[in-house]
Enzyme design. Structure first.
Site, PDB file in Angstrom:
ATOM      1  N   ARG A   4       0.817  -8.644  11.051  1.00  0.00           N
ATOM      2  CA  ARG A   4       2.082  -7.902  11.199  1.00  0.00           C
ATOM      3  C   ARG A   4       3.269  -8.832  10.983  1.00  0.00           C
ATOM      4  O   ARG A   4       4.390  -8.382  10.759  1.00  0.00           O
ATOM      5  CB  ARG A   4       2.216  -7.294  12.612  1.00  0.00           C
ATOM      6  CG  ARG A   4       1.180  -6.252  13.029  1.00  0.00           C
ATOM      7  CD  ARG A   4       1.005  -5.181  12.035  1.00  0.00           C
ATOM      8  NE  ARG A   4      -0.132  -5.484  11.165  1.00  0.00           N
ATOM      9  CZ  ARG A   4      -0.329  -4.912   9.981  1.00  0.00           C
ATOM     10  NH1 ARG A   4       0.525  -4.037   9.514  1.00  0.00           N
ATOM     11  NH2 ARG A   4      -1.373  -5.233   9.236  1.00  0.00           N
ATOM     12  N   LYS A  11       0.804  -1.209   0.000  1.00  0.00           N
ATOM     13  CA  LYS A  11       0.000   0.000   0.000  1.00  0.00           C
ATOM     14  C   LYS A  11       0.850   1.280   0.000  1.00  0.00           C
ATOM     15  O   LYS A  11       0.631   2.184  -0.806  1.00  0.00           O
ATOM     16  CB  LYS A  11      -0.887  -0.071   1.239  1.00  0.00           C
ATOM     17  CG  LYS A  11      -1.734   1.098   1.516  1.00  0.00           C
ATOM     18  CD  LYS A  11      -2.435   0.853   2.821  1.00  0.00           C
ATOM     19  CE  LYS A  11      -1.433   0.810   3.950  1.00  0.00           C
ATOM     20  NZ  LYS A  11      -1.891   1.442   5.173  1.00  0.00           N
ATOM     21  N   THR A  12       1.810   1.330   0.893  1.00  0.00           N
ATOM     22  CA  THR A  12       2.646   2.527   0.980  1.00  0.00           C
ATOM     23  C   THR A  12       3.446   2.713  -0.299  1.00  0.00           C
ATOM     24  O   THR A  12       3.657   3.836  -0.760  1.00  0.00           O
ATOM     25  CB  THR A  12       3.605   2.426   2.183  1.00  0.00           C
ATOM     26  OG1 THR A  12       2.857   2.034   3.321  1.00  0.00           O
ATOM     27  CG2 THR A  12       4.258   3.761   2.462  1.00  0.00           C
ATOM     28  N   ASP A  39      -4.531   8.015   3.188  1.00  0.00           N
ATOM     29  CA  ASP A  39      -4.140   6.677   3.623  1.00  0.00           C
ATOM     30  C   ASP A  39      -5.054   6.229   4.761  1.00  0.00           C
ATOM     31  O   ASP A  39      -5.647   7.052   5.440  1.00  0.00           O
ATOM     32  CB  ASP A  39      -2.679   6.753   4.097  1.00  0.00           C
ATOM     33  CG  ASP A  39      -2.063   5.376   4.243  1.00  0.00           C
ATOM     34  OD1 ASP A  39      -2.667   4.392   3.773  1.00  0.00           O
ATOM     35  OD2 ASP A  39      -0.965   5.285   4.816  1.00  0.00           O
ATOM     36  N   GLU A  40      -5.161   4.938   4.991  1.00  0.00           N
ATOM     37  CA  GLU A  40      -5.976   4.385   6.093  1.00  0.00           C
ATOM     38  C   GLU A  40      -7.396   4.963   6.068  1.00  0.00           C
ATOM     39  O   GLU A  40      -7.937   5.362   7.102  1.00  0.00           O
ATOM     40  CB  GLU A  40      -5.331   4.689   7.458  1.00  0.00           C
ATOM     41  CG  GLU A  40      -3.869   4.331   7.576  1.00  0.00           C
ATOM     42  CD  GLU A  40      -3.618   2.853   7.847  1.00  0.00           C
ATOM     43  OE1 GLU A  40      -4.561   2.054   7.723  1.00  0.00           O
ATOM     44  OE2 GLU A  40      -2.470   2.506   8.146  1.00  0.00           O
ATOM     45  N   GLN A  56      -9.234  -3.815   8.319  1.00  0.00           N
ATOM     46  CA  GLN A  56      -8.310  -3.274   9.310  1.00  0.00           C
ATOM     47  C   GLN A  56      -8.849  -2.017   9.990  1.00  0.00           C
ATOM     48  O   GLN A  56      -8.094  -1.222  10.532  1.00  0.00           O
ATOM     49  CB  GLN A  56      -6.954  -2.979   8.669  1.00  0.00           C
ATOM     50  CG  GLN A  56      -6.230  -4.236   8.197  1.00  0.00           C
ATOM     51  CD  GLN A  56      -4.824  -3.944   7.706  1.00  0.00           C
ATOM     52  OE1 GLN A  56      -3.959  -3.540   8.453  1.00  0.00           O
ATOM     53  NE2 GLN A  56      -4.612  -4.141   6.402  1.00  0.00           N
TER      54      GLN A  56
END
Length: 658
Positions: free
Chosen positions: A598, A32-33, A218-219, A249
């Site tokens: 994670r 994503k980043t 983002d998010e 998430q």
DNA sequence: GTAATATAGCTTTTT
DNA sequence: GCTATATTAC
């Protein structure tokens, strides 16, 4: 372009998407980043978009600086001209720019949650509301929720239909009035005040919506109603809005985050292009399958299955421990074992994740005892300490004397003979003449309202410090404040052990301010205070240290580690008791999913059979999330059912070694 | 009237 | 275990 070559076809499609709204549903570990930074680099380098017309909004400052760093590597110095930050920093910048424009004061104070609560309590006592009838925390929660939903005091009052919300509405109205009088804003205001400006003034709206030709968020699954509204307003002219997120998430529902923002994106922008990134590059097959088997149990979700081309790896390990001490013991042993067996593994490759901050203590104690280097992120923060808060209160009161709350906080700290009666007297003046507390004290001194000189003396010192504020470097000024107010002497005079610690912390604060000044030569005291106010827990994470990280699952969002210990998997703790009561277990399950994903190489799930809670120890039932994992991906190690002998041994051990 | 001391009460997650 | 409030001492 080299930065585009390394992307897969869907990532590339997202990064090079031309104009118009774009929704990227990016599963955990799907790059994503990378998509975000590649997209920005593509816009600047290939599309010749001016960096100053790009706005990138992230969830934490840490995430923002990571994007900045990666972008600097791709496009160099141009990154500086870009607007990258959290919703709150973006909101603050708009407020400051517009205040300057209107010729108003730009030095506003940001109230943190403690200051918010103090203000609510103050108002409640003025309204003769008893803490025992309506807890101030509940009132504040209501106010914050209203602000997150972009509801002003009047609107909230109109919608209030029970006794709690009617009381909250009354407090909210006074609360907002006082904030304005004190030239202060809370976190909610940093979003809702810019909205108000944009909605009420077409000129302002035109200015910002023209400025930001490309907006990236983002998010997005964790945005609330206010953030959604602000985004929409800013994107209203160009509609080049790219939002990235993963509904699985979403873990901030309790803070007003609204999943509908991402689920209904296409209702707002029917022409939106939707791209799903479902290939995970982070975890092993076993870890991913285990995580998928948990999240599958949620009913409210978009259909999405993450897959990976990575190795199967080891099965996820579940260990049932006797108590929280043995849980920590398992983590310690496993860290040691992996480090000895695998020469490339380092302490920094490990993270211990927990649901609540209090769980960190057992781990901290044992890690310390065993000499394993560790770093606790969040929890009890440096800036939460009494002595640090007092010092910052001084700085706030001096730079913004309208801030009666912080003025009140420090007026008798250290004790200097200004007690309840004196304060009440001045409070009356401030009510009668509609003055700030600081002005009222000045008036009282001028009118010789105090027979003894204590107050006049302090006001003299306070005035002198206001004079000095702009003349000295911030860290030197802070030292001066600590000396002249007698705060340093106060702690020095105490012979207790903690006084020594506090003095050290004050030194640390001055040193950290100096550090900040060295890298920000033009910064003012207010800039520093705002930075501290907007700092987040996750910002304390430093991957450069070679230490095991200890943090809450919430703080771990967006991070990855080769080895993850997900701890406290017990009913009532995780999922948390209150989520069960409030029927929000699905959010806890998403949190579990975030924790599991994670991990890159190995995932350890831990639970304790007995857990200390205050004075007593509770018998715990293992978490439903464990039961939800497909057994083929799970290696279960359970305690012997007849563990009485071992339990006995353990009790003796604890008695001998408290 | 103010300062020091004892007690109760709480502890989900955080920009 | 630590902080806000109630009580007592000066």
């Amino acid at each position: 372009m080299p930065f585009l070559r390394s992307l897969n076809s869907l990532q590339l499609k997202a990064a090079t998407h031309a104009d118009g709204p774009l929704l990227v549903l990016a599963g955990a570990g799907s790059g994503k980043t990378r998509v975000l930074t590649s997209r920005i680099a593509h816009l600047v380098k290939n599309k010749r978009v001016a960096p100053s017309s790009i706005l990138a909004v992230t969830f934490t400052n840490k995430a923002a600086s990571e994007i900045r760093e990666r972008l600097t590597a791709l496009i160099g110095d141009k990154t500086k001209e870009m607007c990258v930050g959290t919703f709150h920093t973006a909101g603050l910048r708009i407020l400051q720019e517009e205040a300057t424009e209107a010729g108003k004061k730009t030095k506003l104070t940001i109230f943190d949650d403690e200051e918010q609560l103090l203000l609510v309590r103050l108002i409640m006592s003025e309204l003769s509301l008893d803490e025992k009838d309506v807890p101030s925390k509940m009132i504040l929660y209501e106010i914050n929720l209203a602000k997150n939903n972009n509801m002003g005091a009047a609107e909230y009052r109109a919608a209030s239909d029970d006794s709690l919300s009617r009381t909250a509405a009354a407090v909210y109205e006074v609360y907002q009035k006082k904030l304005r009088a004190m030239n202060a804003v809370d976190f909610g205001d940093l979003i809702s005040e810019p909205i108000r400006l944009l909605e009420s003034d077409p000129g302002v709206l035109n200015k910002y919506s023209s400025r930001f030709r490309y907006i990236l968020v983002d998010e997005y699954q964790d945005t609330n109603r206010s953030q959604y509204t602000l985004t929409r307003l800013l994107a209203s002219k160009h509609s080049n809005l790219c939002v990235v997120g993963d509904p699985d998430q979403s873990i901030y529902g309790w803070r007003g985050a609204n999943l509908k923002n991402i689920l209904n994106f296409r209702d707002d922008y029917p022409e939106a292009v939707v791209i799903k990134l479902e290939e995970n590059y982070r975890s092993t097959k076993n870890i991913l399958s285990a995580a998928n088997s948990v999240i599958r149990n949620n009913s409210e979700r978009l259909d999405k299955t993450l897959w990976t081309a990575n190795h199967a790896g080891d099965a996820v390990h579940y260990e049932e421990c006797l108590n929280e001490y043995q849980e920590a013991r398992f983590a310690v042993n496993r860290v040691r074992k992996i480090i000895t067996e695998n020469p490339t593994a380092k302490y920094r490759d490990f993270v211990v994740l927990y649901r609540t901050n209090t769980q960190s203590r057992t781990f901290e104690e044992l890690f310390f005892e065993e000499g394993i280097p560790y770093n606790i992120v969040g929890g009890f923060k440096f800036f939460d300490r009494r002595e640090i808060k007092d010092t910052l209160s001084y700085l706030k009161a001096i730079t913004n004397p309208d801030d009666s709350l912080n003025f009140l906080r420090i007026i008798n700290v250290p004790p200097r003979g200004i007690g309840r009666a004196a304060i009440e007297k001045v409070h009356a003046i401030s009510r009668d003449f509609d003055l700030s507390l600081y002005e009222s004290f000045r008036k009282a001194v001028a009118d010789s309202a105090f027979s003894r000189g204590g107050v006049a003396e302090f006001m003299g010192i306070f005035e002198a410090m206001r004079q000095e504020a702009g003349e000295l470097p911030i860290h030197e000024f802070t030292s001066r404040v600590l000396i002249r107010t007698g705060y340093l002497a106060f702690w020095s005079a105490k012979k207790t052990e903690d006084a020594d610690e506090r003095l050290k912390n004050l030194d640390g604060l001055v040193a950290s301010i100096k550090n900040y000044e060295d890298s920000h030569p033009k910064a003012t005291i207010a800039d520093y205070l705002n930075l501290v106010a907007l700092m987040s827990d996750a910002d304390g994470f430093n991957e450069k240290h070679n230490k095991v990280t200890l943090m809450t699952i919430h703080s771990a969002k967006g991070l990855e580690f080769p080895y993850v210990f997900l701890t406290g998997l017990e009913e009532g703790l995780f999922p948390h008791k209150r989520s069960i009561e409030e029927e929000s277990v699905e959010e806890e399950r998403r949190l579990c999913y975030v924790g599991m994903t994670r991990a890159r190489r190995q995932l350890f799930l831990l639970s304790a059979k007995n857990r200390a809670a205050g004075k007593e120890t509770n018998l715990q039932i293992r978490s439903r999330f464990i039961e939800e994992i497909d057994s083929e991906h799970l290696n279960k190690v359970e305690l012997e059912p007849k563990g009485t002998a071992e339990e006995h041994m353990e009790k003796i051990r604890r008695l001998l070694n408290p």
